[in-house]
Design a protein around this motif. Structure first.
Motif, PDB file in Angstrom:
ATOM      1  N   ASP A 270      -8.132  -0.769  -1.376  1.00 35.77           N
ATOM      2  CA  ASP A 270      -6.420  -0.835  -2.108  1.00 35.77           C
ATOM      3  C   ASP A 270      -5.575  -1.802  -1.866  1.00 35.77           C
ATOM      4  O   ASP A 270      -5.740  -2.536  -0.630  1.00 35.77           O
ATOM      5  N   ARG A 271      -5.122  -2.574  -2.985  1.00 32.27           N
ATOM      6  CA  ARG A 271      -3.661  -3.669  -2.523  1.00 32.27           C
ATOM      7  C   ARG A 271      -2.855  -3.336  -1.382  1.00 32.27           C
ATOM      8  O   ARG A 271      -2.536  -4.048  -0.419  1.00 32.27           O
ATOM      9  N   GLU A 272      -2.304  -1.804  -1.146  1.00 30.85           N
ATOM     10  CA  GLU A 272      -1.700  -1.526  -0.511  1.00 30.85           C
ATOM     11  C   GLU A 272      -1.981  -0.920   0.603  1.00 30.85           C
ATOM     12  O   GLU A 272      -1.339  -1.396   2.011  1.00 30.85           O
TER      13      GLU A 272
ATOM     14  N   LYS B 283      -4.526  -3.069   2.241  1.00 32.94           N
ATOM     15  CA  LYS B 283      -4.464  -4.491   2.609  1.00 32.94           C
ATOM     16  C   LYS B 283      -3.928  -4.942   3.212  1.00 32.94           C
ATOM     17  O   LYS B 283      -3.004  -5.470   3.850  1.00 32.94           O
ATOM     18  N   GLN B 284      -1.980  -4.378   2.359  1.00 31.85           N
ATOM     19  CA  GLN B 284      -1.145  -5.147   3.311  1.00 31.85           C
ATOM     20  C   GLN B 284      -0.156  -4.015   4.587  1.00 31.85           C
ATOM     21  O   GLN B 284       0.596  -4.194   4.916  1.00 31.85           O
TER      22      GLN B 284
ATOM     23  N   ILE C 153      -0.344  -0.317   4.367  1.00 30.63           N
ATOM     24  CA  ILE C 153      -0.148   1.169   4.073  1.00 30.63           C
ATOM     25  C   ILE C 153      -0.820   2.119   4.807  1.00 30.63           C
ATOM     26  O   ILE C 153      -2.277   1.829   4.740  1.00 30.63           O
TER      27      ILE C 153
ATOM     28  N   VAL D 294       3.715   6.088   4.428  1.00 28.70           N
ATOM     29  CA  VAL D 294       4.595   6.690   2.405  1.00 28.70           C
ATOM     30  C   VAL D 294       5.417   7.980   3.017  1.00 28.70           C
ATOM     31  O   VAL D 294       6.490   8.163   1.980  1.00 28.70           O
TER      32      VAL D 294
ATOM     33  N   GLU E   5       3.503   1.188 -12.670  1.00 26.40           N
ATOM     34  CA  GLU E   5       3.293   0.412 -11.749  1.00 26.40           C
ATOM     35  C   GLU E   5       5.230   0.067 -11.567  1.00 26.40           C
ATOM     36  O   GLU E   5       5.456   0.333 -12.049  1.00 26.40           O
TER      37      GLU E   5
ATOM     38  N   ALA F  91      -3.055   3.377  -4.451  1.00 25.26           N
ATOM     39  CA  ALA F  91      -1.700   2.163  -5.298  1.00 25.26           C
ATOM     40  C   ALA F  91      -1.923   2.132  -6.402  1.00 25.26           C
ATOM     41  O   ALA F  91      -2.496   2.273  -7.779  1.00 25.26           O
TER      42      ALA F  91
END
Length: 383
Positions: free
Chosen positions: A125-127, A129-130, A132, A137, A240, A367
């Motif tokens: 998941d892209r978030e 990976k950052q 999160i 959240v 998005e 995400a």
């Protein structure tokens, strides 16, 4: 033709740190208890639905074989924190459509296998990976909500105080000691504005309910029961970019559809078990369920409207904040609490003559979605 579906028994183990237990070891005792209470034998069971997120392959089959239950369809369900409630929805669907008569729903999870800390999320998941994680959240939701409304950190602490007060009455709760607002605010910081006591604990647990059609309920009629008046499962709305984190569309839409299916209004509810993984969630869901206007949920907690003696008792079990949150088990444990309340078996935390109960659990961590899944059930007491 749509069949009526009834919950005819419930059982669970106390939630907590069961480090020496396996998934099988957690689930078998409440499974045996629930079948015994319902007066159901292995030959009566048409299907088994098992909710879990981290149990691995064939968790349901591993549990069932320990009591010699084979051949019947056994379905394993993973929908994050909504896994157990989704398993319940699948069982309700099969019975309501007349496909089967008796189903067993198991929710089970062993989170101590991870050694503590935030739960792992999908690595691709892209978030994620950052960096999160779920406390972050919910902390963002809380920060925005406190900015936009009259709510304060003291109100978040009041929710934890209420949860612990309810949990002190529940022999199945992970935390059974009361706390004060001052203790909540002074606890170790986790993610601003949350302290440790505003966050649900991780742990292990299992819960089981037995469902029956009208004809099966009559056959196994020795146990008290409640009717499933609504069962709603939604997946998250894809968006998005900017979204209002204080207004989760999935819970608003699921509650709307559940009320319509059951033919009731928010004011009819006597109790709610909702997904209070972090204290801010309770305020947001008051509004999603139509209990308060946008931005006015704090009035309910400040005025004692959501505890015993108020308008609707929210999380009489202690909720996730006090009872604990072994994710796959939580949705089924909520249903067990509703069953005990509506059949007058809740002991020291018994609500006075309840008729309508609602349970709500979401699963998130993806995400682009407000949540990945939301399952709401509404139950009616059967006199």
């Amino acid at each position: 033709m749509t069949e009526n579906v009834h919950v005819i028994s419930a059982a669970m183990i106390p939630f907590g740190k069961h480090r020496s237990s396996s998934y099988v070891g957690l689930a078998v005792p409440p499974l045996v208890d629930a079948l015994r209470e319902a007066g159901v034998t292995k030959s009566d069971i048409d299907a088994v639905y098992v909710g879990h997120s981290y149990g691995g392959m064939m968790t349901g089959q591993r549990i069932c074989k320990e009591i010699g239950l084979g051949t019947v369809p056994t379905v394993n369900v993973d929908n994050a924190c909504s896994s157990g409630a989704t398993a319940m929805h699948e069982a309700w669907t099969a019975i309501s459509q007349g496909t089967i008569d008796v189903a067993v729903v198991i929710g089970v999870e062993k989170l101590t296998q991870f050694g503590g800390g935030a739960l792992p999320l999908a690595a691709e998941d892209r978030e994620v990976k950052q960096g999160i994680i779920m406390p972050a959240v919910y902390a963002m939701r809380a920060t925005r909500y406190l900015n936009d409304t009259a709510a304060t950190p003291e109100d978040l602490a009041l929710i934890s105080v209420k949860a612990r007060k309810h949990g002190a009455l529940n022999p199945f709760a992970q935390f059974r000691s009361e706390v004060t607002v001052e203790e909540v605010l002074a606890a170790r910081p986790v993610a601003d504005p949350f302290t440790l006591l505003m966050c649900c604990p991780t742990g292990d647990g299992a819960a089981v309910v037995v469902l029956a059609s009208d004809r099966a309920r009559k056959k196994h009629g020795r146990a008290p029961s409640m009717r499933i008046a609504a069962s709603v499962l939604h997946s998250g709305h894809v968006a998005e970019g900017f979204r209002d984190m204080t207004k989760p569309e999935i819970s608003y839409d699921s509650a709307r559809d559940a009320y319509a299916q059951a033919g009731i209004e928010p004011k009819d509810l006597d109790m709610i078990e909702l997904h209070d993984a972090f204290s801010i969630a309770e305020l947001i869901y008051y509004e999603a369920f139509g209990l308060a206007e946008r931005g006015r949920a704090v009035d309910l907690i400040r005025d004692g409207k959501t505890t015993f003696g108020g308008d609707v008792v929210v999380n009489p079990s202690g909720g996730l904040l006090a009872k604990g949150h072994p994710v796959g088990a939580s949705g089924v444990a909520q249903i067990a609490e509703a069953y005990w309340q509506l059949t007058g078996q809740a002991g020291a935390r018994q609500i006075d003559d309840p008729r309508w109960a609602m349970t709500h659990v979401t699963g998130g961590g993806t995400a682009g979605l407000d949540h990945g899944a939301c399952t709401i059930h509404i139950f009616e007491a059967e006199r």
